[in-house]
Design an enzyme around this catalytic site. Structure first.
Site, mmCIF file in Angstrom:
data_model
loop_
_atom_site.group_PDB
_atom_site.id
_atom_site.type_symbol
_atom_site.label_atom_id
_atom_site.label_comp_id
_atom_site.label_asym_id
_atom_site.label_seq_id
_atom_site.Cartn_x
_atom_site.Cartn_y
_atom_site.Cartn_z
ATOM 1 N N ASP A 115 1.052 -1.078 -0.222
ATOM 2 C CA ASP A 115 -0.101 0.044 0.048
ATOM 3 C C ASP A 115 0.854 1.239 0.060
ATOM 4 O O ASP A 115 0.912 1.987 0.997
ATOM 5 C CB ASP A 115 -0.944 -0.187 1.410
ATOM 6 N N CYS A 142 -3.506 4.100 -4.882
ATOM 7 C CA CYS A 142 -4.206 5.209 -5.047
ATOM 8 C C CYS A 142 -3.900 6.029 -6.256
ATOM 9 O O CYS A 142 -4.252 7.173 -6.415
ATOM 10 C CB CYS A 142 -4.188 6.161 -3.694
#
Length: 185
Positions: A115, A142
């Protein structure tokens, strides 16, 4: 601040990063848990682990998790959360992903969770990650551009994207989280 994920409570101090939309983050974990399958004894590496929500939640289910994070406040929060939730099947490493990967042996981990920040992985990190030869990589991104760049590197190294799921972290904005499962062919 304390947040709940499944049956665990996580500490988030003022110098740690955590996703702002906790409901969507819970959906991300539920998807990861479903894709991950049986956890019992699975050697799992969580890079850019932050406060350890994903890795600690999998450790509660039986995975053997190493959480790697360079932010000392986030690692302190992860350790505190593990203690408060009586999660024992994890260890913590305060260092960069690049530094940690320097000493990982091929096939030492069966699964890697990622992440990373919006900028994605550094060249040395993706090169070292490929050398780990984990059977599965779960990449939470993201940023579509960094995910595409790193997905291309993983593909060239024998990984295939098995499935992907988008999560609308901030409705009516361009901020989309994407969870991709890469498997080693």
């Amino acid at each position: 601040l304390f947040e709940q994920l499944q049956a665990a409570t996580f500490r988030v101090s003022d110098r740690s990063f955590m996703q702002a939309n906790w409901e969507v983050y819970a959906m991300i974990y539920q998807t990861l848990e479903k894709w991950f399958g049986e956890c019992d004894g699975t050697k799992t590496l969580e890079l850019y682990g932050g406060i350890g929500c994903l890795g600690l939640s999998l450790a509660r289910k039986g995975a053997l998790v190493t959480v790697v994070e360079e932010n000392p406040y986030a690692i302190a929060d992860a350790r505190k959360s593990a203690s408060q939730n009586r999660i024992r099947r994890c260890r913590f490493r305060l260092m960069t992903a690049e530094k940690f990967l320097e000493n990982v042996q091929p096939y030492e981990y069966e699964v890697v969770l990622l992440d990373p920040p919006r900028t994605g992985l550094s060249k040395s990190c993706i090169d070292s990650l490929i050398q780990v030869r984990a059977g599965r990589i779960y990449y939470l991104s993201c940023d579509a551009a960094s995910l595409a760049r790193e997905g291309s590197h993983l593909g060239a190294a024998g990984y295939r994207a098995r499935r992907a799921q988008l999560f609308d972290m901030f409705p009516q904005t361009a901020h989309i989280e994407t969870l991709v499962e890469f498997i080693l062919d």
